[in-house]
Design a protein around this motif. Structure first.
Motif, PDB file in Angstrom:
ATOM      1  N   ASN A  54       0.537  14.815  27.804  1.00 14.86           N
ATOM      2  CA  ASN A  54      -0.878  14.302  27.737  1.00 14.86           C
ATOM      3  C   ASN A  54      -1.803  14.702  26.670  1.00 14.86           C
ATOM      4  O   ASN A  54      -2.658  14.045  26.353  1.00 14.86           O
ATOM      5  CB  ASN A  54      -1.345  14.520  29.434  1.00 14.86           C
ATOM      6  N   ASP A  55      -1.763  16.054  26.462  1.00 18.84           N
ATOM      7  CA  ASP A  55      -2.509  16.819  25.461  1.00 18.84           C
ATOM      8  C   ASP A  55      -2.220  15.918  24.120  1.00 18.84           C
ATOM      9  O   ASP A  55      -3.195  15.599  23.358  1.00 18.84           O
ATOM     10  CB  ASP A  55      -2.296  18.116  25.590  1.00 18.84           C
ATOM     11  N   PHE A  56      -0.884  15.905  24.117  1.00 17.66           N
ATOM     12  CA  PHE A  56      -0.526  15.186  22.554  1.00 17.66           C
ATOM     13  C   PHE A  56      -1.026  13.723  22.696  1.00 17.66           C
ATOM     14  O   PHE A  56      -1.535  13.306  21.821  1.00 17.66           O
ATOM     15  CB  PHE A  56       0.980  15.231  22.527  1.00 17.66           C
ATOM     16  N   LEU A  57      -1.099  12.897  23.732  1.00 19.29           N
ATOM     17  CA  LEU A  57      -1.360  11.722  23.841  1.00 19.29           C
ATOM     18  C   LEU A  57      -2.814  11.297  23.380  1.00 19.29           C
ATOM     19  O   LEU A  57      -3.127  10.558  22.803  1.00 19.29           O
ATOM     20  CB  LEU A  57      -1.061  11.027  25.257  1.00 19.29           C
ATOM     21  N   LYS A  58      -3.778  12.527  23.907  1.00 17.26           N
ATOM     22  CA  LYS A  58      -5.030  12.188  23.299  1.00 17.26           C
ATOM     23  C   LYS A  58      -5.169  12.200  21.710  1.00 17.26           C
ATOM     24  O   LYS A  58      -5.987  11.442  21.348  1.00 17.26           O
ATOM     25  CB  LYS A  58      -6.002  13.698  24.014  1.00 17.26           C
ATOM     26  N   VAL A  59      -4.472  13.266  21.208  1.00 17.77           N
ATOM     27  CA  VAL A  59      -4.497  13.340  19.778  1.00 17.77           C
ATOM     28  C   VAL A  59      -3.756  11.806  18.978  1.00 17.77           C
ATOM     29  O   VAL A  59      -4.292  11.279  18.155  1.00 17.77           O
ATOM     30  CB  VAL A  59      -3.602  14.466  19.283  1.00 17.77           C
ATOM     31  N   HIS A  60      -2.704  11.486  19.773  1.00 17.24           N
ATOM     32  CA  HIS A  60      -1.753  10.467  19.373  1.00 17.24           C
ATOM     33  C   HIS A  60      -2.883   8.948  19.286  1.00 17.24           C
ATOM     34  O   HIS A  60      -2.864   8.324  18.535  1.00 17.24           O
ATOM     35  CB  HIS A  60      -0.703  10.139  20.127  1.00 17.24           C
ATOM     36  N   LYS A  61      -3.546   9.055  20.378  1.00 15.77           N
ATOM     37  CA  LYS A  61      -4.466   7.773  20.392  1.00 15.77           C
ATOM     38  C   LYS A  61      -5.811   7.650  19.434  1.00 15.77           C
ATOM     39  O   LYS A  61      -6.051   6.748  19.268  1.00 15.77           O
ATOM     40  CB  LYS A  61      -5.191   8.028  21.849  1.00 15.77           C
ATOM     41  N   GLN A  62      -5.769   8.878  18.993  1.00 11.48           N
ATOM     42  CA  GLN A  62      -6.832   8.865  17.647  1.00 11.48           C
ATOM     43  C   GLN A  62      -6.256   8.574  16.256  1.00 11.48           C
ATOM     44  O   GLN A  62      -6.840   8.562  15.383  1.00 11.48           O
ATOM     45  CB  GLN A  62      -7.680  10.267  17.708  1.00 11.48           C
ATOM     46  N   HIS A  63      -4.827   8.648  16.433  1.00 13.36           N
ATOM     47  CA  HIS A  63      -4.231   8.478  15.163  1.00 13.36           C
ATOM     48  C   HIS A  63      -4.442   7.149  14.638  1.00 13.36           C
ATOM     49  O   HIS A  63      -4.243   6.298  15.412  1.00 13.36           O
ATOM     50  CB  HIS A  63      -2.542   9.096  15.281  1.00 13.36           C
ATOM     51  N   VAL A  64      -4.400   7.160  13.114  1.00 20.12           N
ATOM     52  CA  VAL A  64      -4.432   5.758  12.599  1.00 20.12           C
ATOM     53  C   VAL A  64      -2.863   5.512  11.913  1.00 20.12           C
ATOM     54  O   VAL A  64      -2.522   6.052  11.207  1.00 20.12           O
ATOM     55  CB  VAL A  64      -5.409   5.490  11.714  1.00 20.12           C
ATOM     56  N   PHE A  65      -2.370   4.265  12.340  1.00 18.89           N
ATOM     57  CA  PHE A  65      -0.978   4.302  11.865  1.00 18.89           C
ATOM     58  C   PHE A  65      -1.215   3.226  10.739  1.00 18.89           C
ATOM     59  O   PHE A  65      -1.343   1.875  11.253  1.00 18.89           O
ATOM     60  CB  PHE A  65      -0.180   3.622  12.785  1.00 18.89           C
ATOM     61  N   LEU A  66      -0.840   3.455   9.497  1.00 23.01           N
ATOM     62  CA  LEU A  66      -0.914   2.636   8.628  1.00 23.01           C
ATOM     63  C   LEU A  66       0.021   1.287   8.338  1.00 23.01           C
ATOM     64  O   LEU A  66      -0.687  -0.004   8.158  1.00 23.01           O
ATOM     65  CB  LEU A  66      -0.660   2.962   7.226  1.00 23.01           C
ATOM     66  N   HIS A  67       0.961   1.328   9.248  1.00 24.18           N
ATOM     67  CA  HIS A  67       1.817   0.363   9.195  1.00 24.18           C
ATOM     68  C   HIS A  67       1.127  -0.675  10.422  1.00 24.18           C
ATOM     69  O   HIS A  67       1.667  -1.908  10.410  1.00 24.18           O
ATOM     70  CB  HIS A  67       3.511   0.669   9.962  1.00 24.18           C
ATOM     71  N   GLN A  68       0.487  -0.291  11.408  1.00 28.53           N
ATOM     72  CA  GLN A  68      -0.185  -1.338  12.201  1.00 28.53           C
ATOM     73  C   GLN A  68      -1.698  -1.643  11.542  1.00 28.53           C
ATOM     74  O   GLN A  68      -1.926  -2.800  11.972  1.00 28.53           O
ATOM     75  CB  GLN A  68      -0.533  -0.492  13.474  1.00 28.53           C
ATOM     76  N   GLU A  69      -2.239  -0.965  10.605  1.00 32.41           N
ATOM     77  CA  GLU A  69      -3.382  -1.401  10.169  1.00 32.41           C
ATOM     78  C   GLU A  69      -3.357  -2.398   8.739  1.00 32.41           C
ATOM     79  O   GLU A  69      -4.082  -3.176   8.606  1.00 32.41           O
ATOM     80  CB  GLU A  69      -4.006  -0.229   9.652  1.00 32.41           C
ATOM     81  N   PHE A  70      -2.112  -2.476   8.131  1.00 35.88           N
ATOM     82  CA  PHE A  70      -1.882  -3.081   6.897  1.00 35.88           C
ATOM     83  C   PHE A  70      -0.810  -3.716   7.098  1.00 35.88           C
ATOM     84  O   PHE A  70       0.436  -3.091   7.554  1.00 35.88           O
ATOM     85  CB  PHE A  70      -1.900  -2.215   5.668  1.00 35.88           C
ATOM     86  N   ASN A  71      -0.557  -4.771   6.163  1.00 33.56           N
ATOM     87  CA  ASN A  71       0.832  -5.519   6.333  1.00 33.56           C
ATOM     88  C   ASN A  71       1.604  -4.929   5.151  1.00 33.56           C
ATOM     89  O   ASN A  71       0.941  -4.400   4.246  1.00 33.56           O
ATOM     90  CB  ASN A  71       0.783  -6.964   6.004  1.00 33.56           C
ATOM     91  N   ALA A  72       2.706  -5.307   4.989  1.00 37.73           N
ATOM     92  CA  ALA A  72       3.590  -4.564   4.028  1.00 37.73           C
ATOM     93  C   ALA A  72       3.144  -4.892   2.432  1.00 37.73           C
ATOM     94  O   ALA A  72       3.266  -3.834   1.666  1.00 37.73           O
ATOM     95  CB  ALA A  72       5.166  -5.521   4.021  1.00 37.73           C
ATOM     96  N   ARG A  73       2.695  -6.125   2.190  1.00 47.51           N
ATOM     97  CA  ARG A  73       2.056  -6.161   0.753  1.00 47.51           C
ATOM     98  C   ARG A  73       0.883  -5.383   0.345  1.00 47.51           C
ATOM     99  O   ARG A  73       0.909  -4.797  -0.352  1.00 47.51           O
ATOM    100  CB  ARG A  73       1.850  -7.869   0.700  1.00 47.51           C
ATOM    101  N   GLU A  74       0.027  -5.241   1.592  1.00 49.43           N
ATOM    102  CA  GLU A  74      -1.024  -4.173   1.161  1.00 49.43           C
ATOM    103  C   GLU A  74      -0.580  -3.014   1.143  1.00 49.43           C
ATOM    104  O   GLU A  74      -1.176  -2.221   0.289  1.00 49.43           O
ATOM    105  CB  GLU A  74      -2.068  -4.482   2.312  1.00 49.43           C
ATOM    106  N   LEU A  75       0.279  -2.668   1.818  1.00 52.59           N
ATOM    107  CA  LEU A  75       1.088  -1.102   1.674  1.00 52.59           C
ATOM    108  C   LEU A  75       1.675  -0.849   0.607  1.00 52.59           C
ATOM    109  O   LEU A  75       1.694   0.126  -0.075  1.00 52.59           O
ATOM    110  CB  LEU A  75       1.897  -0.691   2.851  1.00 52.59           C
ATOM    111  N   GLU A  76       2.254  -2.024  -0.057  1.00 52.27           N
ATOM    112  CA  GLU A  76       2.985  -1.717  -1.390  1.00 52.27           C
ATOM    113  C   GLU A  76       1.898  -1.806  -2.523  1.00 52.27           C
ATOM    114  O   GLU A  76       2.485  -0.782  -3.496  1.00 52.27           O
ATOM    115  CB  GLU A  76       3.698  -3.073  -1.567  1.00 52.27           C
ATOM    116  N   THR A  77       0.800  -2.219  -2.471  1.00 52.69           N
ATOM    117  CA  THR A  77      -0.043  -1.853  -3.470  1.00 52.69           C
ATOM    118  C   THR A  77      -0.566  -0.375  -3.612  1.00 52.69           C
ATOM    119  O   THR A  77      -1.283   0.131  -4.675  1.00 52.69           O
ATOM    120  CB  THR A  77      -1.238  -2.783  -3.309  1.00 52.69           C
ATOM    121  N   ILE A  78      -0.411   0.369  -2.531  1.00 45.98           N
ATOM    122  CA  ILE A  78      -0.831   1.666  -2.472  1.00 45.98           C
ATOM    123  C   ILE A  78       0.053   2.517  -3.742  1.00 45.98           C
ATOM    124  O   ILE A  78      -0.284   3.573  -4.166  1.00 45.98           O
ATOM    125  CB  ILE A  78      -0.572   2.426  -1.199  1.00 45.98           C
ATOM    126  N   TRP A  79       1.322   1.928  -3.911  1.00 47.45           N
ATOM    127  CA  TRP A  79       2.150   2.767  -4.723  1.00 47.45           C
ATOM    128  C   TRP A  79       1.821   2.308  -6.078  1.00 47.45           C
ATOM    129  O   TRP A  79       2.663   2.814  -7.114  1.00 47.45           O
ATOM    130  CB  TRP A  79       3.502   2.518  -4.231  1.00 47.45           C
TER     131      TRP A  79
END
Length: 186
Positions: A54-79
């Motif tokens: 549960n302590d870990f979940l508190k931190v996890h819920k604040q974490h931003v996951f790039l694969h959820q925020e951006f589509n594959a094309r957008e992520l490819e441009t990062i490189w």
């Protein structure tokens, strides 16, 4: 020959009566208190595992996951070669996710290795309940059923906790896989 028969008869009587004696010891104050102390240990162990997750979940819920925020094309441009600072941050994101995966694996392994104490407590209470019934100590037999049910529920909760750990771990694994894939595609 008579002596041999006599000793065999005594041995048979003793071997039949010993289990009954051992069984009758299961429904007494000392055994009950030992079982209660063991149950407290089991409950503390489970609560510690659940609290840690549960302590870990508190931190996890604040974490931003790039694969959820951006589509594959957008992520490819990062490189793109011109985005070195961003690429370093993404590499750090990958490494951080891999560390979390290892930590979740470790907790899952620990739970699997140590969860036998729940079955041990359950078996102990089942023996106490059966022995109390045999001794016609119905109140004790009924009271022990509460602990049997509690440990059965605890076994179910452990399976659910392991499932939650696995689901969260898959989110981090998807993050690693997606970011590595976009890195390799570009």
């Amino acid at each position: 020959m008579k002596w041999r028969y006599f000793f065999l008869t005594i041995a048979a009587v003793i071997s039949i009566s010993l289990p009954n004696y051992a069984v009758s010891e299961e429904c007494n104050e000392e055994t009950w208190n030992q079982a209660l102390n063991y149950q407290k240990k089991v409950d503390r162990w489970y609560n510690s595992q659940a609290r840690q997750f549960n302590d870990f979940l508190k931190v996890h819920k604040q974490h931003v996951f790039l694969h959820q925020e951006f589509n594959a094309r957008e992520l490819e441009t990062i490189w793109n070669p011109r985005k070195r600072n961003l690429q370093r941050k993404i590499d750090m994101q990958i490494k951080a996710s891999e560390i979390v995966i290892v930590a979740l694996d470790d907790q899952s392994d620990q739970i699997n290795e140590e969860s036998e104490i729940v079955q041990s407590a359950l078996s102990r209470w089942q023996r106490i309940s059966q022995n109390c019934e045999k001794e016609h100590k119905i109140a004790n037999a009924i009271s022990s059923l509460k602990y049997i049910k509690s440990n059965q529920n605890l076994k179910v909760e452990l399976v659910q906790l392991l499932d939650k750990i696995d689901r969260v771990k898959r989110i981090y694994q998807t993050e690693v896989d997606t970011l590595n894939w976009t890195k390799n595609v570009h």
